[in-house]
Design an enzyme around this catalytic site. Structure first.
Site, PDB file in Angstrom:
ATOM      1  N   ASP A  62       0.824  -1.211   0.000  1.00  0.00           N
ATOM      2  CA  ASP A  62       0.000   0.000   0.000  1.00  0.00           C
ATOM      3  C   ASP A  62       0.854   1.256   0.000  1.00  0.00           C
ATOM      4  O   ASP A  62       2.007   1.268   0.434  1.00  0.00           O
ATOM      5  CB  ASP A  62      -0.954   0.013   1.190  1.00  0.00           C
ATOM      6  N   GLU A 106       0.294  -1.438   5.580  1.00  0.00           N
ATOM      7  CA  GLU A 106       1.349  -1.001   6.500  1.00  0.00           C
ATOM      8  C   GLU A 106       1.145   0.442   6.902  1.00  0.00           C
ATOM      9  O   GLU A 106       1.400   0.825   8.045  1.00  0.00           O
ATOM     10  CB  GLU A 106       2.714  -1.188   5.838  1.00  0.00           C
TER      11      GLU A 106
END
Length: 410
Positions: free
Chosen positions: A82, A177
């Protein structure tokens, strides 16, 4: 760029072309469907490379491995899929600034966006390197798609050079994350590493072997509304109360006034009206005792406001995010010993730092998998001034190879 750098760069450009922005307000896992789609693409590429036991689980986390060809510890390498929601991650268009020779580096002339020796002093270490930026309209995505590109290129290299001795190599690409939520679904037993490394740091040589202790905080305020013309001795304005709490927190305990291992509380969101307000923030400190004291001090501040505004309902709630991995790495030193020997062998000047943030490795370390964080060759992440050096990227690749070599039994 040389052939190795071009291989890394070509992968990187393919990866950043895919929007994988996470969403901290989402309750789904992963928080955005684009991450799941990207994970499926990575899993397919891993299978095509010949990586074994490739799987993408129901949470979007991708696993794979390269079996060892000699007895040695199983080493894991991880990166996250991400990108941060703070800045646009769609339609990323990397720009290569070839053979950087110093001075200003123009990102977007029309917007007068440039990196200078003052704003990006590390560029002075990159003379002759090819520098990559975005076009100034998006973030770049080096955090952490450069980590993915490096790990994928490492796997390809090992599989096409079977003469390289190594133990089992475990690979994983994680979700969310940036929201701090994805790694809680990581299956350490499934991964099967003895120790691991996240390839998710910034400047060349910076090794995160510790990090903040971290919680979120929410303060809910219920006030009392009435016509302002008749408000005296009756109105309890949540907008005012929330603002009073924010302004009363000590100025020397804010992000903008602290550095190093100093902690802070950041008030980052307020939604307020005349009958209720919600104030959201984060609490950070490297030292656990001082971290707990910060939370207690904020609770005491809320108590003061309850006394100042009798009749208002003020509730405070903390939610645990992650804790400092420093102690775990000290108790299980092999990961750091192998890493430091590789850094020295590669001639990379390094510093062991306590990150002013968190990594997936912090949560994994605290769950029993020692996982320090290695630099991934980018700087200024989370915005349009992010940049990376392909010269640095090559050094990271060679460091990963050296880690595998130095983990072999002597």
């Amino acid at each position: 760029m040389n052939d190795l750098q071009k291989k890394i760069y070509d992968r990187f450009t393919r990866y950043v072309a895919v929007d994988t922005t996470s969403d901290s307000t989402s309750t789904s896992v992963p928080t955005t469907s684009v991450q799941l789609a990207f994970g499926q693409t990575l899993a397919q590429e891993m299978k095509q490379l010949g990586i074994s036991n490739v799987e993408i689980d129901k949470n979007g986390i991708v696993y794979g491995e390269i079996p060892g060809n000699t007895p040695a510890p199983a080493i894991g390498f991880l990166a996250h899929m991400d990108t941060v929601e703070d800045y646009c991650g769609k339609n990323v268009r990397p720009v290569v600034h070839a053979n950087y020779q110093g001075g200003d580096l123009v990102i977007n002339a029309a917007k007068n966006m440039r990196l200078t020796p003052q704003t990006a002093p590390s560029l002075a270490k990159c003379l002759g390197d090819d520098i990559v930026t975005s076009d100034g309209n998006t973030l770049l995505g080096g955090d952490d798609k450069m980590g993915i590109a490096l790990i994928m290129t490492l796997c390809e290299h090992l599989l096409t050079h079977p003469e390289i001795a190594h133990g089992p190599v475990k690979v994983s690409f994680t979700v969310d994350e940036e929201t701090g939520t994805g790694v809680r679904y990581f299956d350490i037993a499934r991964f099967g590493a003895d120790f691991a490394y996240t390839v998710d740091g910034a400047a060349l040589g910076d090794i995160d072997c510790g990090n903040f202790n971290a919680d979120t905080v929410e303060i809910h305020i219920t006030g009392r509304n009435c016509h302002p013309g008749a408000a005296k001795n009756f109105m309890l304005n949540p907008v005012r109360i929330a603002s009073d709490i924010v302004s009363s927190w000590p100025e020397n305990r804010l992000p903008e006034t602290t550095d190093g291992e100093e902690g802070f509380i950041l008030f980052m969101h307020m939604q307020a009206q005349l009958d209720n307000a919600v104030l959201k923030g984060i609490v950070r400190h490297h030292d656990l005792a001082q971290f707990e004291q910060f939370k207690k001090d904020l609770e005491n501040l809320v108590d003061e406001k309850r006394a100042k505004y009798p009749g208002a309902k003020i509730e405070i709630h903390f939610t645990k995010q992650y804790r400092n991995m420093r102690q775990v790495l000290q108790e299980h030193p092999q990961a750091m010993q192998v890493l430091e020997s590789a850094l020295q062998e590669q001639g990379i000047a390094y510093r062991l730092i306590q990150a002013r943030g968190g990594t997936d490795g912090a949560q994994l370390s605290l769950r029993g998998l020692p996982t320090p964080n290695i630099f991934a060759s980018y700087e200024n992440p989370h915005g349009p001034y992010e940049w990376l050096s392909l010269g640095w990227s090559e050094k990271v690749f060679r460091l990963l190879l050296c880690i595998l070599k130095n983990a072999l039994p002597k």
